[in-house]
Write an enzyme that holds these catalytic residues in place. Structure first.
Site, PDB file in Angstrom:
ATOM      1  N   ASN A  33       0.837  -1.194   0.000  1.00  9.10           N
ATOM      2  CA  ASN A  33       0.000   0.000   0.000  1.00  9.10           C
ATOM      3  C   ASN A  33       0.871   1.243   0.000  1.00  9.10           C
ATOM      4  O   ASN A  33       2.045   1.199   0.344  1.00  9.10           O
ATOM      5  CB  ASN A  33      -0.922   0.018   1.225  1.00  9.10           C
ATOM      6  CG  ASN A  33      -0.168   0.186   2.518  1.00  9.10           C
ATOM      7  OD1 ASN A  33       0.508  -0.736   2.969  1.00  9.10           O
ATOM      8  ND2 ASN A  33      -0.276   1.354   3.127  1.00  9.10           N
ATOM      9  N   CYS A  34       0.273   2.338  -0.421  1.00 11.44           N
ATOM     10  CA  CYS A  34       0.862   3.656  -0.251  1.00 11.44           C
ATOM     11  C   CYS A  34      -0.126   4.435   0.617  1.00 11.44           C
ATOM     12  O   CYS A  34      -0.979   3.845   1.260  1.00 11.44           O
ATOM     13  CB  CYS A  34       1.131   4.332  -1.589  1.00 11.44           C
ATOM     14  SG  CYS A  34      -0.349   4.757  -2.517  1.00 11.44           S
ATOM     15  N   MET A  35      -0.045   5.729   0.624  1.00 11.61           N
ATOM     16  CA  MET A  35      -0.887   6.523   1.508  1.00 11.61           C
ATOM     17  C   MET A  35      -2.386   6.349   1.243  1.00 11.61           C
ATOM     18  O   MET A  35      -3.179   6.253   2.176  1.00 11.61           O
ATOM     19  CB  MET A  35      -0.523   8.002   1.375  1.00 11.61           C
ATOM     20  CG  MET A  35      -1.268   8.877   2.362  1.00 11.61           C
ATOM     21  SD  MET A  35      -0.872   8.496   4.057  1.00 11.61           S
ATOM     22  CE  MET A  35       0.477   9.593   4.312  1.00 11.61           C
TER      23      MET A  35
END
Length: 123
Positions: A33-35
């Site tokens: 995941n990222c933000m």
């Protein structure tokens, strides 16, 4: 490890639906995941319907501009929770699957796409 609370049951069910739409656990190469996004790499894109992913509750958008890579926009805070649920379900993280070989057709499509458009994100 993410501990499932009663109020998280809907999100857990959404993750199960997403995994099924993406061809089941056996078709998922990695999850990270990222933000704001849940980034999922799949082994095969056969029979994956993007409109089904986009219609899931909590999905704000979908980016699929690199072969075998899906970025599901779920918003800040939720992307980490969703990734943790995926990992608790036994799905590999991107770091644990880096040594695995990507399917040849996905590799060739990715290389061709990057040659045409080098500004696209690749993990």
């Amino acid at each position: 490890m993410y501990l499932l609370r009663l109020d998280d049951a809907a999100e857990y069910m959404n993750i199960e639906k997403l995994i099924n739409i993406l061809g089941g656990q056996q078709n998922i190469a990695s999850v990270t995941n990222c933000m704001t996004r849940l980034r999922i790499s799949v082994k095969s894109e056969t029979d994956i319907h993007e409109e089904e992913i986009a219609s899931l509750d909590g999905v704000l958008g979908l980016v699929h501009d690199v072969p075998c890579k899906f970025e599901i926009v779920v918003g800040p805070g939720k992307s980490r929770k969703y990734a943790d649920i995926c990992h608790d379900m036994g799905l590999p993280s991107a770091s644990s699957s880096e040594d695995e070989e990507e399917p040849l057709y996905c590799s060739l499509l990715g290389i061709t796409y990057e040659a045409i458009n080098p500004d696209v994100w690749r993990p």
